[in-house]
Write a protein that holds these residues in place. Structure first.
Motif, PDB file in Angstrom:
ATOM      1  N   THR A 191       6.058  94.345  43.311  1.00 18.01           N
ATOM      2  CA  THR A 191       5.291  93.269  42.710  1.00 18.01           C
ATOM      3  C   THR A 191       6.136  92.363  41.827  1.00 18.01           C
ATOM      4  O   THR A 191       5.994  91.156  41.830  1.00 18.01           O
ATOM      5  CB  THR A 191       4.158  93.883  41.876  1.00 18.01           C
ATOM      6  OG1 THR A 191       3.251  94.464  42.785  1.00 18.01           O
ATOM      7  CG2 THR A 191       3.447  92.856  41.046  1.00 18.01           C
ATOM      8  N   HIS A 221      -0.670  94.531  47.416  1.00 19.51           N
ATOM      9  CA  HIS A 221      -1.652  93.501  47.716  1.00 19.51           C
ATOM     10  C   HIS A 221      -1.039  92.488  48.648  1.00 19.51           C
ATOM     11  O   HIS A 221      -1.653  91.523  49.038  1.00 19.51           O
ATOM     12  CB  HIS A 221      -2.051  92.816  46.420  1.00 19.51           C
ATOM     13  CG  HIS A 221      -0.840  92.218  45.771  1.00 19.51           C
ATOM     14  ND1 HIS A 221      -0.120  92.909  44.840  1.00 19.51           N
ATOM     15  CD2 HIS A 221      -0.202  91.060  45.982  1.00 19.51           C
ATOM     16  CE1 HIS A 221       0.917  92.174  44.488  1.00 19.51           C
ATOM     17  NE2 HIS A 221       0.912  91.053  45.158  1.00 19.51           N
ATOM     18  N   ASP A 222       0.229  92.694  48.903  1.00 21.28           N
ATOM     19  CA  ASP A 222       0.995  91.674  49.610  1.00 21.28           C
ATOM     20  C   ASP A 222       0.934  91.948  51.112  1.00 21.28           C
ATOM     21  O   ASP A 222       1.563  92.873  51.604  1.00 21.28           O
ATOM     22  CB  ASP A 222       2.443  91.735  49.099  1.00 21.28           C
ATOM     23  CG  ASP A 222       3.205  90.511  49.530  1.00 21.28           C
ATOM     24  OD1 ASP A 222       2.848  89.921  50.567  1.00 21.28           O
ATOM     25  OD2 ASP A 222       4.160  90.149  48.827  1.00 21.28           O
ATOM     26  N   SER A 480       1.123  87.864  40.403  1.00 17.53           N
ATOM     27  CA  SER A 480       1.817  88.789  41.282  1.00 17.53           C
ATOM     28  C   SER A 480       1.081  90.108  41.456  1.00 17.53           C
ATOM     29  O   SER A 480       1.236  90.771  42.461  1.00 17.53           O
ATOM     30  CB  SER A 480       3.228  89.038  40.767  1.00 17.53           C
ATOM     31  OG  SER A 480       3.165  89.611  39.492  1.00 17.53           O
ATOM     32  N   HIS A 510       7.989  85.037  42.329  1.00 17.52           N
ATOM     33  CA  HIS A 510       8.949  85.383  43.357  1.00 17.52           C
ATOM     34  C   HIS A 510       8.325  85.161  44.731  1.00 17.52           C
ATOM     35  O   HIS A 510       8.978  85.282  45.738  1.00 17.52           O
ATOM     36  CB  HIS A 510       9.343  86.847  43.221  1.00 17.52           C
ATOM     37  CG  HIS A 510       8.142  87.716  43.350  1.00 17.52           C
ATOM     38  ND1 HIS A 510       7.429  88.131  42.255  1.00 17.52           N
ATOM     39  CD2 HIS A 510       7.486  88.191  44.431  1.00 17.52           C
ATOM     40  CE1 HIS A 510       6.398  88.842  42.659  1.00 17.52           C
ATOM     41  NE2 HIS A 510       6.400  88.890  43.978  1.00 17.52           N
ATOM     42  N   ASP A 511       7.033  84.873  44.715  1.00 21.95           N
ATOM     43  CA  ASP A 511       6.322  84.784  45.988  1.00 21.95           C
ATOM     44  C   ASP A 511       6.435  83.371  46.515  1.00 21.95           C
ATOM     45  O   ASP A 511       5.774  82.460  46.046  1.00 21.95           O
ATOM     46  CB  ASP A 511       4.857  85.166  45.724  1.00 21.95           C
ATOM     47  CG  ASP A 511       4.128  85.411  47.035  1.00 21.95           C
ATOM     48  OD1 ASP A 511       4.492  84.758  48.032  1.00 21.95           O
ATOM     49  OD2 ASP A 511       3.211  86.244  47.037  1.00 21.95           O
TER      50      ASP A 511
END
Ligand SMILES: Nc1ncnc2c1ncn2[C@@H]1O[C@H](COP(=O)(O)OP(=O)(O)OP(=O)(O)O)[C@@H](O)[C@H]1O
Ligand SMILES: Nc1ncnc2c1ncn2[C@@H]1O[C@H](COP(=O)(O)OP(=O)(O)OP(=O)(O)O)[C@@H](O)[C@H]1O
Ligand SMILES: [Mg+2]
Ligand SMILES: [Mg+2]
Ligand code: NI
Lengths: 606, 322, 354, 545
Positions: A191, A221-222, A480, A510-511
């Protein structure tokens, strides 16, 4: 043989005692984990993912929970099968850390603040594997290298608070991997990590799984990560398992309404290609959405010039300053009213420090910060406080940034009371409205931080920052920890507010997919400097700096059939940001390669 | 697969909302559920009521000497020694001058409790305030801690004597002999006993203020005052509570030694500490004269200790509800 | 932090001087008279003469200056002379002769040491004479107390509200709230009068040179050590417990458990280290107490250590003695606090001094 | 046989600080020193003089004292040696006198050398002391425990300002007494051993003596009576029931003896009101608004039940008294006017003086002023009991009483800066005990001279604590100073005593206090002596098996 599950969870039910009576953390969950398999658990934030995993470790008792029903079967290394729900704690001790390893969600608080990283890493090794000090240290070093922490030797002697969020997370990962457990529970392990390192870590886990047959229970969750990693997926929703299946099935043929909604909400890199301005996400099932692009204004709100922040590095018994961490080195940027600047970059490159320096939560060495024409650096403590009315921050680690002794109502009310914005009933209404907007039930107002799930805590932190309607919000990894459905809502909320109130954001994330969706401008940081800065479209579609290019390539794709190969990844080791006292850093110089699109010409170390 | 996906509604409360309670409201609620705190609290309440109103029921004058009725043993001695000089007239016995034990316990308790509490609160207030200020404000740390060093090294006895020399007369003039003495004693005990608390609190605050939630509070515009009151103090209750228990005990005992130095209340003014001290020489013959006040002091301190435990637990949401 | 320590050490000089000045003024201001113990039959004129002979007539700043010179110039000379002439540690150095004692056979300039008004002998000699018994008794009491209190504190925190915890609470609270002027005589009545096991009077002239004499020493130490240790144990164990409780609920404890560490390690390594930060203060503040002795306990058992010297000197208004003792005490406090502050920094890396 | 009885343990709960009585004056130091150094003559338990270093006690009868009472001639006992083996000479005695009379030395016993004109040593064995004026009582210098003879050789360089620097000599004086100091730990313990050169070959019986100091009276009593660790305990000023309880321990007994020590109430004849400006409080400028009236003073005195006070506070060790000088017999008036409590008369006296309770609150008043007194004393369990009792009686006759007790070191200390000294007397009534040295009360009685009161101009020093002033009394003081005849002196002294007590109730005697000490059953040969050091006969002590 393969069909013999390593761990079986049957009808797990976990309850918590709160002063308002018992709360059900997990209602009814059953699934099994087979050796050598990666099972991903996805689901709504607060659906009981962490609680299930903590129950498997039998750590839930220490947090006030109670396994109210169900069985947790686990096959030990010697072939015995035991019910973890009934095992006594002394036997659990030989299983924990050794046969089951766990990575915790909040890295800041998970580490003991007074012991060095090395100490905490070697402890388990010496305990379970009987290594001596030197061996354990060698292994620890090895582990740190595997999780790609820069300068692993020095990290061993550092304390947790001296590491960036991502580094701490990697230490926790290394700790869980230390004894090569047979089952690895990873609760949102990536995360806090940027894509490059996330990719490395995922590869590492994958390798571990292949080489040692470790089973991985991966909570995230990604969806992109799920697609990359999972063999099977369990979807949880409100304390129940709602769907389970092979990863391709889930992605291609979701059955449950929630799963469908989840998949629909996943932001995809490249979606915004060709669009000049960010626009809110289309949410399924909602018809009355305003999806206009957010233009923002051309008026400058924040101007940062040559900002430099360094931390002293202490050594010896008397902990003298022996060197400096050049966490932020001569960065300059501007943010216009109603616009979003995103900072992306490798973990530890100084993003959080840059954000904190703006608010002078850490004192910068030098540089200028002007907010709405006000010189922030020159303000006295009172004026600074007043100035913070206009800029708020969402902290990276929501748990650490919430006072464990105050209920959420009071915590969210605090900024409002501080500036005397609202009182009495009005105050309560505003907070309740804020909770509604971040999708938290109002009854949570009475809860305490530790009674929430990670994502719920993060939403509280967001609510707190939004409370004051500031002009600028520094959002450090603000979304995140949220599952994509909530993340989409929160992002939409943020954009909605931006459109309405001309809010500006410094968005640290970072996403890349999220960044692409929300930002007007993007700054790519590397080793304390911004290596590339420009309009989002320019940077995403035409990355010029080699580091940016590498970063783009590492973004995982939410498609199980399109997995990245480990070999594709090749990153240089990150050089040290630490320089001896007296070291003079070269000033940052930029070359303009397009309208407002700059790249760094000074040697950044990449 | 074209059927419409339903939007996921946010988690809803399935029960009606209970009204919001303030931070301290929560604490109080929690506090009330703490068994130890309730036992301690009710005991303390009992003692307090007894010493305040007891003299309305037991109307014997504590200062009244009745030399013929001296050296009565407490009534329970009759259980094993039927020859003992006992009587319902003096259920707790009498002392060597025939003063009634029960009346003295009640009157003594009133003074001891008042002095104990007032001095303890004063010293806690000073200690916590100085500790927090020193821990929180770097600039104040040096001066305040040096001040603490100074107070730690001051010899108490001369300090007392100076205080008496300087302040007894004016205080006596303004508050009467007993009131003036009370203020003086409380002041002196309070002023000479805050240092431990201060240092301990400072130590904790030094570590606490580096926690991220303090940073978060600062970024939310909380004033230093707010940070101290809302974020730091509740997190240092533990040591403060312990200090409080010890402070109370020390204050009660110290008061008795003060009267030896002629700094305390007049000699005909009973307090638990003084009763205890006066009877040590007759300890073997009349154990009750030491044991009764001793028990009273101990139980009071114990009660405060439990109360403090309760308060600490109540302030700690993690233990709440368990 | 080395600079911090050095700065603190340097700063402690003016601080100590200031403390000395304040103490001196306080003693000046305090009523009390070295002649108080002289019987009333001695006429006032004679007492006045005696006071003058003690130097009481001089203005306070001169008295203070004299004390400063004696304390910081002459006493160190005596000490250096002693070190080089008699001590086994530095005896090999050439014998020095800085100090010219006053007294018979010396005329011409001589150095006057800090002289007690009660005994007319150098204060330092008395202090050195009394140090051993205080260190033995009070020191041992603290050591005993630490060794009892820390485990009690840890265990009662770990098993909060267990029977052990409740019993511990009960005993420590009673122990603390019953003053030593009661527990002391109580022990004497039980162990000296009824049982006859231990002497009620401490023999300061007793020399330990074999097993038997050691047993005698132990016997005479047991009761004062017990009385003192009870108080100290109560304090430290309570603070320890509170501090442990605070830390036990932190998240890192969960991590430590997740590593499969045994509870012992979780408690004694992870939680203890964090808890020690608060307890260090209590312990550091106790250290000067060891040297300061314990007034009441020493009196009750007639140990006649430093505490007794101080209280005796106070009642006799023996200014040089009180001044010197309190100053030494102040010095120890300042040093202990510096050590405590440095230890904070060492124990808790988050605390920054610069 | 010398040294045959082993060791004897003595406990002084106030520990001796120094072995030189000239530098301390504290009773504990004087008594400890008396084991080692001796005067020419001491008083025995009856108050009669017995020669020690001297061969005999000079009197007018034996020609040792001149007819005009201005010189006294002492002969040193022949053959007497210092503990280091050298002979004692009259020169040592002369040296001692010079030592104490040196104005820079701050000698605590200087009062004993008052009026000495010159001291001569016609030969090694003879000492002639000449006084400025006739001395009816010439036994001051070098007589009694307070002024023993020290060795000239040892103290030669310790005179005047150098006196305090001779630590070694002050701690280990060479003497002629029964013991010599082995080790002196100030304020802690003294170890002594038998003097090898003691004048009587078979004494002392004990080879060693340990004189331990510290603790309190209760603990010392316990050590002698209950645990038997100690053989002798000094000054056990404890309530009688406590002592008798201890005696049940069976290991020892309490012994008592009576000197002239009287516990008394002092009436303040001047106004101590805090409303007066500083410097006028408790000075003769303002007479006391209440206590100036003799009827009030008398009422206060006769409302006290002295028998009960004795019973509660002293038991065997006290006798009720109304006098200031209760003994020796020659000087004691033996008044009994106050010995029976008479509440009615007390009330009547107050009525007569105009003090009536007009508002019915139990407290008398006059002209709107309450009859309210502040009664102070030093802190001490027995005194506090006394205060409580007396307060009760006074309240019975309608006198409101506020009690105050003060730390002894402040109360008896003469710090002019403190409001709480007994000399300053910022109270209406105060209670303490006083006595005189030897058997002659002349100096003691002379204290109450007009003008001798503590006052700001004298730095609040002075012995006339009550601020008593009566020219007739002053005349008697002078007369006493001139009178040599013992019987005549007794008469004058009694008259003076009565003027202060019976006739004016300025000084209200309460209890004639004895000394109580504790002695182990196994200790023999000791006679308690209240006129001199308690350890005066240590040479005679032996062990009973
Ligand atoms: N100590 C506690 N007391 C009360 N309720 C709790 C406690 N811990 C967790 N909960 C509740 O249990 C539910 C499940 O929490 P859990 O931490 O498992 O969520 P999660 O699935 O991990 O979510 P996230 O993705 O946000 O971390 C949440 O609703 C949470 O509020
Ligand atoms: N208090 C501190 N003391 C010493 N060094 C620090 C401290 N805080 C941060 N650093 C160092 O500063 C550098 C930048 O840290 P920062 O937290 O800004 O990284 P980041 O970009 O936010 O990374 P992440 O994405 O992992 O959170 C890191 O090398 C870190 O080790
Ligand atoms: Mg979670
Ligand atoms: Mg960060
Ligand atoms: Ni993510």
């Amino acid at each position: 043989m393969l069909d013999h599950p390593l761990a079986t969870i049957e009808n797990l039910r976990v309850e918590f005692q709160t002063k308002d009576g018992p709360v059900v953390g997990v209602e009814d969950v059953s699934f099994e984990i087979r050796p050598g398999e990666t099972i991903c658990i996805v689901g709504e934030s607060g659906s009981g993912k962490s609680v299930s995993s903590l129950s498997l470790m039998r750590l839930i008792e220490y947090g006030g929970g109670d396994i109210a029903g169900g069985r947790l079967l686990f096959k030990r290394g010697n072939g015995d099968e035991i019910d973890l729900a009934k095992t006594d704690q002394s036997l659990m001790r030989t299983i924990r850390g050794n046969e089951i390893g766990m990575i915790f969600q909040e890295p800041m608080t998970a580490l003991n603040p007074v012991f060095t990283v090395g100490r905490q890493l070697t402890e388990g090794l010496r305990m379970h594997k009987g290594l001596n000090k030197a061996e354990a240290e060698a292994r620890a070093l090895d582990l740190l290298k595997q999780v790609r922490i820069p300068e692993p030797e020095r990290r061993l002697t550092q304390y947790p608070h001296e590491l960036s969020g991502g580094m701490r997370q990697r230490v926790v990962i290394a700790m869980a991997l230390a004894c090569e457990p047979r089952l690895l529970i990873a609760d949102e392990p990536t995360t806090a990590l940027d894509v490059t390192i996330q990719a490395e870590i995922l590869a590492l886990m994958d390798r571990l799984k292949r080489e040692t047959g470790t089973a991985v229970m991966f909570i995230t969750h990604d969806m992109a990560v799920v697609a990359q990693m999972a063999d099977r997926v369990v979807v949880m929703f409100r304390g129940k398992k709602v769907e389970e299946g092979a990863v391709e099935d889930i992605f291609e043929r979701p059955q449950h309404n929630y799963t469908k909604a989840l998949l629909a909400a996943v932001p995809k890199l490249g979606e915004m290609r060709g669009k000049a301005y960010p626009e809110p996400m289309k949410l399924l099932g909602k018809s009355d959405q305003n999806l206009d692009p957010i233009k923002g204004s051309d008026e400058v709100l924040l101007e940062v010039k040559h900002l430099t922040t360094r931390f002293p590095v202490k050594g010896g018994f008397f902990r003298r300053t022996v060197a400096n961490v050049h966490a932020v080195e001569d960065i300059s940027f501007t943010i216009n009213k109603g616009r979003t600047l995103s900072l992306v970059g490798e973990s530890g490159c100084g993003k959080s420090t840059a954000g904190r320096s703006l608010l002078r939560l850490v004192e910068p060495q030098s540089g200028e910060v002007h907010l709405d024409g006000k010189d922030i650096m020159a303000l006295g403590s009172n004026d600074l406080r007043a100035a913070r009315l206009d800029m708020q921050m969402i902290f990276q680690d929501p748990f650490a940034s919430l006072n464990p002794q105050m209920n959420l109502m009071s915590q969210v009310a605090e900024p409002l009371q501080n500036y005397g914005v609202a009182k009495g009933q009005e105050l309560q209404d505003r907070i309740a409205a804020l909770f509604d907007r971040v999708e938290l039930p109002r009854s949570f107002l009475r809860r305490f931080p530790h009674e929430l799930s990670g994502g719920q805590r993060q939403r509280v932190a967001i609510a707190r920052a939004l409370a004051l309607n500031p002009k600028l919000i520094v959002a450090d990894e603000a979304v995140s920890a949220l599952d994509v459905s909530v993340q989409a809502q929160v992002l939409n909320l943020m954009m909605e507010l931006q459109a309405e109130l001309e809010l500006s954001y410094l968005f640290i994330s970072h996403d890349m997919a999220v960044v692409e969706r929300v930002s007007h401008d993007v700054g790519v940081m590397y080793l304390g400097r911004i290596v590339e800065l420009g309009p989002r479209a320019a940077v995403f579609e035409n990355p010029q700096h080699p580091y940016t290019q590498a970063l783009m390539k590492a973004v995982p794709i939410a498609d199980p059939r399109n997995r990245k190969d480990e070999r594709e990844l090749n990153f240089k080791p990150i050089p040290s940001p630490i320089h001896p006292v007296g070291y003079e850093a070269a000033p940052s110089e930029y070359r303009e390669i397009g309208a407002g699109h700059y790249i760094l010409t000074t040697d950044s170390g990449y | 697969m074209t059927d419409e996906i339903q939007a996921i509604e946010a988690l809803q409360d399935n029960e009606p909302l209970k009204p919001h309670r303030s931070q301290w409201g929560e604490v109080w609620l929690q506090f009330r559920q703490h068994k130890g705190a309730m036992v301690g609290g009710s005991f303390l309440m009992l003692i307090t009521i007894a010493v305040i109103f007891g003299s309305l029921i037991w109307t014997v004058d504590p200062g009244k000497l009745d030399i013929r009725a001296k050296d009565y043993r407490p009534i329970y001695t009759a259980l094993w020694d039927s020859d003992a000089k006992t009587g319902w007239k003096h259920p707790f016995g009498t002392d060597q001058l025939g003063r009634d034990g029960l009346a003295n316990m009640l009157a003594g308790g009133r003074t001891s409790m008042a002095v104990g509490w007032a001095a303890m609160l004063l010293s806690l207030f000073l200690g916590a305030m100085i500790g927090v200020l020193a821990g929180y404000f770097k600039k104040l740390d040096g001066p305040l801690m040096r001040l603490t060093d100074l107070f730690l090294s001051l010899p108490i006895l001369p300090l007392l004597l100076v205080a008496v020399t300087l302040f007894r007369q004016p205080l006596r003039a303004n508050f009467g002999p007993e009131g003036g003495m009370f203020i003086l004693i409380v002041g002196v005990i309070g002023i000479t006993s805050w240092m431990h608390t201060a240092r301990i609190v400072r130590g904790d605050v030094l570590a606490l203020k580096e926690r991220e939630f303090v940073l978060a509070a600062r970024s939310a515009g909380t004033t230093s005052r707010g940070i101290i009151m809302r974020h730091l103090l509740p997190n240092v209750v533990s040591p403060i509570v312990v200090s409080a228990t010890f402070g109370l005990a020390t204050a009660i005992i110290t008061e008795s030694s003060l009267s030896f130095l002629g700094v305390g209340f007049p000699s005909d003014f009973p307090t638990w500490g003084k009763m205890l001290a006066d009877s040590v020489s007759r300890m073997t013959e009349f154990p009750e004269r030491v044991i009764l006040p001793g028990i009273a002091i101990s139980l009071t301190v114990l009660a405060v200790n439990f109360l403090g435990d309760g308060l600490r637990d109540a302030l700690d949401p993690r233990i709440r509800g368990r | 932090m080395l600079t911090y320590t050095i700065r603190r050490l340097i700063l402690s000089v003016p601080v100590l001087l200031f403390i000395a000045l304040i103490i001196f003024l306080l003693l000046q201001l305090a009523p009390g008279d070295p002649m108080a113990q002289v019987p009333l039959t001695v006429p006032p004129e004679v007492k006045q003469k005696m006071r003058e002979a003690l130097g009481l007539g001089a203005p306070w700043y001169i008295q203070f200056w004299k004390w400063l010179v004696q304390m910081f110039w002459i006493e160190p000379m005596v000490f250096i002379d002693w070190l080089t002439n008699h001590s086994s540690l530095l005896g090999w150095l050439p014998n020095t002769d800085f100090y010219t004692p006053c007294g018979p056979a010396v005329d011409g300039p001589c150095d006057l040491r800090v002289i007690s008004w009660q005994t007319r002998s150098p204060v330092m000699d008395i202090i050195i004479q009394r140090m051993p018994q205080t260190l033995w008794v009070v020191g041992l009491a603290y050591v005993v107390a630490f060794f009892i209190a820390i485990p009690i504190g840890i265990y009662s925190a770990y098993k909060q509200y267990s029977a052990f915890d409740q019993a511990g609470t009960f005993i420590t609270m009673i122990g603390f709230s019953v003053p030593p002027f009661f527990t002391g005589p109580l022990l004497i009545v039980i162990f000296s009068v009824y049982l006859g096991w231990f002497p009620s009077i401490y023999d300061t002239t007793h020399v330990v040179n074999d097993w038997e004499s050691f047993v005698v020493q132990l016997k005479q130490m047991i009761m004062p050590v017990m009385v003192l240790a009870l108080q100290v144990t109560a304090q430290i164990s309570r603070f320890m417990r509170a501090s442990m409780l605070d830390n036990l609920k932190q998240d890192y404890v969960r991590t430590a458990r997740a590593k499969g560490l045994p509870e012992r390690v979780v408690l004694l390594v992870h939680v203890l280290r964090n808890s020690m930060i608060a307890v260090v203060t209590v312990v550091a503040l106790a250290i000067p107490g060891i040297f300061g002795g314990s007034i009441i306990t020493e009196r009750v058992f007639k140990v006649n250590g430093i505490g007794d010297a101080l209280i005796g000197a106070l009642f006799a208004s023996d200014m040089p003695m009180v001044m010197t003792l309190t100053f030494i005490f102040a010095f120890l406090i300042v040093m202990a606090n510096i050590i405590a502050d440095v230890l904070y920094g060492v124990l808790d890396p988050r605390i920054r001094y610069d | 046989e010398r040294g045959s009885d082993g060791q004897v343990n003595v406990i002084y709960w106030q520990a001796p600080s120094i072995m030189n009585p000239y530098l301390s004056g504290g009773t504990k130091d004087v008594e400890a020193a008396s084991l080692v150094i001796e005067p020419l003559a001491r008083y025995d338990e009856t108050g009669a003089l017995v020669p020690f270093v001297a061969a005999e006690v000079p009197t007018v009868a034996n020609g040792g004292v001149s007819e005009d009472l201005t010189t006294i001639t002492w002969k040193i006992r022949p053959g007497i040696l210092w503990s280091d083996g050298t002979p004692v000479t009259s020169n040592d005695a002369k040296f001692t006198a010079d030592y104490c009379m040196n104005p820079e030395g701050g000698c605590a016993q200087a009062a004993f050398f008052d009026g000495v004109k010159s001291i001569e040593t016609p030969d090694d064995m003879t000492l002639v002391i000449t006084f400025n004026e006739p001395k009816p009582n010439p036994y001051g210098p070098l007589v009694g425990g307070q002024s023993p003879i020290i060795q000239a050789a040892q103290f030669a360089d310790c005179t005047g300002a150098k006196a305090p620097e001779c630590t070694e000599a002050n701690f280990n004086p060479i003497g002629t007494g029964a013991f010599v100091v082995d080790e002196f730990k100030p304020n802690d313990v003294i170890t002594l051993s038998a003097n090898p050169n003691y004048r009587e070959a078979d004494k002392p019986k004990f080879a060693k003596m340990v004189l331990k100091g510290g603790g309190d009276a209760v603990a010392s009593a316990r050590a002698v009576f209950e645990t038997g660790e100690m053989d002798y305990a000094w000054n056990l000023q404890l309530a009688p029931d406590v002592i008798s309880k201890f005696e049940e321990g069976g290991k020892g007994k309490a012994i008592t003896g009576f000197g002239p020590l009287v516990e008394r109430l002092e009436m303040n004849m001047t106004d101590p009101s805090p409303d007066l400006p500083e410097g006028e409080r408790s000075t003769v400028m303002h007479p006391h608004p209440i206590l100036s009236d003799i009827r009030v003073r008398e009422a206060l005195s006769i409302s006290i039940d002295r028998d009960l006070l004795v019973e509660v506070g002293y038991g065997q060790a006290g006798k009720p008294t109304c006098d200031l000088v209760p003994s020796p017999a020659n000087y004691a008036s033996m008044n009994d006017f106050c010995l029976t409590q008479d509440m009615d008369r007390a009330k009547a006296l107050l009525e007569e003086a105009g003090w009536t309770d007009t508002d019915g609150d139990g407290v008398r008043d006059k002209d709107g002023k309450k009859l309210s007194l502040l009664y102070q004393t030093s802190t001490n369990a027995v005194r506090q009991d006394f205060q409580a009792l007396i307060k009760q009686w006074w309240e019975e006759i309608g006198v409101e009483t506020e009690l105050r007790n003060l730390d002894a070191s402040v109360f008896f200390g003469g710090d002019p800066g403190s409001p709480d000294t007994f000399q300053k007397f910022y109270a209406d009534v105060e209670m303490y005990a006083n006595t005189f040295n030897g058997t002659d009360p002349q100096q003691y009685l002379a204290a109450y001279r007009c003008g001798g009161e503590p006052k700001p101009s004298s730095q609040w020093q002075g012995e006339n604590i009550n601020r008593f002033c009566d020219p007739a009394y002053d005349a008697l003081i002078d007369e006493l100073g001139r009178t040599g005849d013992i019987a005549k002196r007794g008469e004058i002294a009694k008259k003076m005593n009565d003027m202060l007590t019976k006739d004016s109730h300025t000084i209200v005697g309460l209890v004639h206090r004895g000394r109580v000490s504790g002695q182990a059953n196994t200790l023999g040969g000791h006679v308690l002596n209240v006129w001199d050091s308690e350890l005066w006969d240590a040479a005679e002590w032996y062990r009973i098996d």
